[in-house]
Every structure is written in C-alpha cells, then in structure tokens.
Design an enzyme around this catalytic site. Structure first.
Site, PDB file in Angstrom:
ATOM      1  N   ASP A  14       0.830  -1.210   0.000  1.00 59.44           N
ATOM      2  CA  ASP A  14       0.000   0.000   0.000  1.00 59.44           C
ATOM      3  C   ASP A  14       0.869   1.267   0.000  1.00 59.44           C
ATOM      4  OD1 ASP A  14      -2.330   1.459   0.045  1.00 59.44           O
ATOM      5  OD2 ASP A  14      -2.608   1.316   2.209  1.00 59.44           O
ATOM      6  N   ASN A  62     -10.544  -3.096  -6.262  1.00 57.41           N
ATOM      7  CA  ASN A  62      -9.754  -2.126  -7.035  1.00 57.41           C
ATOM      8  C   ASN A  62     -10.387  -1.755  -8.392  1.00 57.41           C
ATOM      9  OD1 ASN A  62      -6.470  -3.261  -5.858  1.00 57.41           O
ATOM     10  ND2 ASN A  62      -7.762  -1.600  -5.119  1.00 57.41           N
TER      11      ASN A  62
HETATM   12  C1  FPP Z   1      -1.827   0.192  -3.389  1.00 55.64           C
HETATM   13  O1  FPP Z   1      -1.449   1.543  -3.395  1.00 55.64           O
HETATM   14  C2  FPP Z   1      -1.335  -0.493  -4.565  1.00 55.64           C
HETATM   15  C3  FPP Z   1      -2.109  -1.100  -5.522  1.00 55.64           C
HETATM   16  C4  FPP Z   1      -3.575  -1.159  -5.475  1.00 55.64           C
HETATM   17  C5  FPP Z   1      -1.503  -1.721  -6.698  1.00 55.64           C
HETATM   18  C6  FPP Z   1      -0.341  -2.621  -6.441  1.00 55.64           C
HETATM   19  C7  FPP Z   1       0.396  -2.770  -7.694  1.00 55.64           C
HETATM   20  C8  FPP Z   1       1.729  -2.713  -7.804  1.00 55.64           C
HETATM   21  C9  FPP Z   1       2.647  -2.552  -6.673  1.00 55.64           C
HETATM   22  C10 FPP Z   1       2.347  -2.811  -9.155  1.00 55.64           C
HETATM   23  C11 FPP Z   1       2.280  -4.159  -9.770  1.00 55.64           C
HETATM   24  C12 FPP Z   1       3.011  -5.187  -9.013  1.00 55.64           C
HETATM   25  C13 FPP Z   1       3.202  -6.453  -9.419  1.00 55.64           C
HETATM   26  C14 FPP Z   1       3.862  -7.411  -8.520  1.00 55.64           C
HETATM   27  C15 FPP Z   1       2.808  -6.943 -10.754  1.00 55.64           C
HETATM   28  P1  FPP Z   1      -2.580   2.644  -3.430  1.00 55.64           P
HETATM   29  O2  FPP Z   1      -2.788   3.042  -4.836  1.00 55.64           O
HETATM   30  O3  FPP Z   1      -3.801   2.137  -2.738  1.00 55.64           O
HETATM   31  O4  FPP Z   1      -1.893   3.785  -2.618  1.00 55.64           O
HETATM   32  P2  FPP Z   1      -2.611   4.908  -1.739  1.00 55.64           P
HETATM   33  O5  FPP Z   1      -3.360   4.199  -0.660  1.00 55.64           O
HETATM   34  O6  FPP Z   1      -1.464   5.717  -1.220  1.00 55.64           O
HETATM   35  O7  FPP Z   1      -3.500   5.672  -2.665  1.00 55.64           O
END
Ligand code: FPP
Length: 230
Positions: A14, A62
């Site tokens: 996150d 998501n």
């Molecule tokens: C959460 O951060 C992250 C995600 C929903 C996406 C995770 C994806 C990756 C790390 C890239 C792809 C990885 C692989 C292994 C293929 P957020 O967007 O919820 O952050 P925030 O809470 O600060 O808005």
C-alpha cells in the site's frame, strides 16, 4: 539466537498513490515505482529463503478505481510477468495466482497462465500474485466449489474448506506485512490469516528495500505464536 524465517509471507503493498502525491506526480507513477519495489522485495525474499510470498497486487475492490488506473495496473502486471521470466528461470521461482481468474481480461489471463505453466516445475520460492483477489470472494468461490462436489455440506469441516481454497497446498501465511501505515487487512487472505502475525510499517510501498523485509522478520521473531493456546 537463530532467526526463524517465516515460510509464507503475505504483503499488502500500500501507499503507491501517496508516494506519488507527495512528489506531485500522477498516481500511476507511484504504481510504476511500486512495481520496482515488488521486484526488489521478491529478490530479497528469495535470497532470505522465504518459501511462499503472496503479493496483494489487485483486489476485487480495485475495479472501483478509474479505468485509466485499472488499465495501467493491468499493464504493469503484464510487464512484470514478461520482464521477470528470466529472473524466475534463474532463481527457480514458481509463479502462481490467487483470486477470481475468470473475471480478469483475457490477455491478462493468458499472460498469467503462460507464466504459471512455464514456471510450474521450479522448486525455489513460490510467488503468489493475488490479482482480482478478495478474501470474501475466495470463500464464496470455495463454497460454490464445495456445494457442487460435497455430498454432505451440513457437516462441512474447517479442513474441507481449507482444502478447497484457491491454493490449498500452500500453508497459511505466518506473517502479513502492510506498508503505508494503515491498520487493516482489507480483505486479504481472510480465511488463511486467522493466526498470522501482522506487521505494519509506515514506509510507503515504493520505498521498500530488502532491509524493510529483514526488519519485519526480526519483529516476527519477537512474537510468541500461541494459536489460541497458552
Ligand atoms: C496500493 O497503493 C497499490 C495497488 C492497489 C496496486 C499494487 C500494484 C503494484 C505494486 C504494481 C504491480 C506489481 C506487481 C507485482 C505486478 P494505493 O494506490 O492504494 O496507494 P494509496 O493508498 O497511497 O492511494
């Protein structure tokens, strides 16, 4: 004291959005850096000797994000699967999937199944990509599978539910890590995490390095796991 390496570690990656926001960048830039962090941590986990690493990559919730962001993350998943193949072969890493496979776009499905097939025989660390994954959704899909095949649902047992989850051969996670400081598990490995130790770090996911994983393991070693006993 000998360090106990948790066999199965799950990570809620996150803070990509906040990382970007702090730098006045677009959210997708945060995901791009998040992908780099995922690569660093997969390598670190393999070096450390973790046997199973589950990465919460895309949740069933998501899809509520903008089409642009969803499309970007799907693109990153594709990029990850392609660009890490060489690394997987070299390090004997077996890639697997958890989640609702049929609900994924067909090109992503193909990319995932090709990778699963190509790495199926590897006996190094297993990386489980939770994509279109929700803990409740997994339980629902498990119940649906059971209803089809189980003659005596009224007497269903815990073991039988465990045996029908997405990846029944994988042991429950010993340690669940969440980056970016939020104290919740957000529908991740709901059934499997009943006795997992939780480790929450304030550090945003794109900043994660090997040392952060090592810190989590050090903390894990201080925990006294009782599984409800004394
Ligand atoms: C959460 O951060 C992250 C995600 C929903 C996406 C995770 C994806 C990756 C790390 C890239 C792809 C990885 C692989 C292994 C293929 P957020 O967007 O919820 O952050 P925030 O809470 O600060 O808005």
């Amino acid at each position: 004291m000998n360090t106990v390496i948790p066999a199965h570690v799950g990570i809620i990656m996150d803070g990509n959005g906040r990382w970007a926001q702090k730098r006045s960048l677009v959210r997708t830039q945060g995901h791009l850096e998040g992908l780099k962090a995922a690569k660093r941590v997969v390598k670190a986990a393999s070096d450390i000797g973790i046997k199973y690493l589950t990465l919460y990559t895309f949740s069933t919730e998501n899809w509520k994000r903008t089409a642009e962001e969803v499309g970007f993350i799907m693109g990153l998943i594709k990029q990850y699967l392609r660009s890490e193949m060489e690394f997987s072969i070299k390090n004997k890493i077996r890639v697997r999937h958890a989640g609702d496979f049929t609900g994924l776009p067909s090109d992503i499905q193909k990319e995932i199944s090709d990778t699963i097939l190509e790495t199926a025989k590897f006996d190094g660390m297993q990386v489980i990509l939770a994509i279109n994954y929700g803990g409740r959704d997994e339980i629902i899909r498990t119940i649906r599978r059971l209803v089809k095949n189980h003659p005596d649902m009224e007497n269903i047992s815990e073991d039988e539910i465990s045996a029908n989850l997405d990846n029944p051969d994988i042991p429950d996670p010993d340690l669940i890590i969440r980056s970016a400081g939020e104290y919740r598990t957000s529908n991740f490995l709901l059934w499997e995490s009943a006795y997992s130790e939780l480790y929450i770090s304030d550090k945003l996911w794109p900043e994660w390095e090997k040392q952060d994983l090592e810190d989590a393991i050090t903390e894990y070693n201080k925990r006294n796991r009782r599984y409800g006993g004394l």
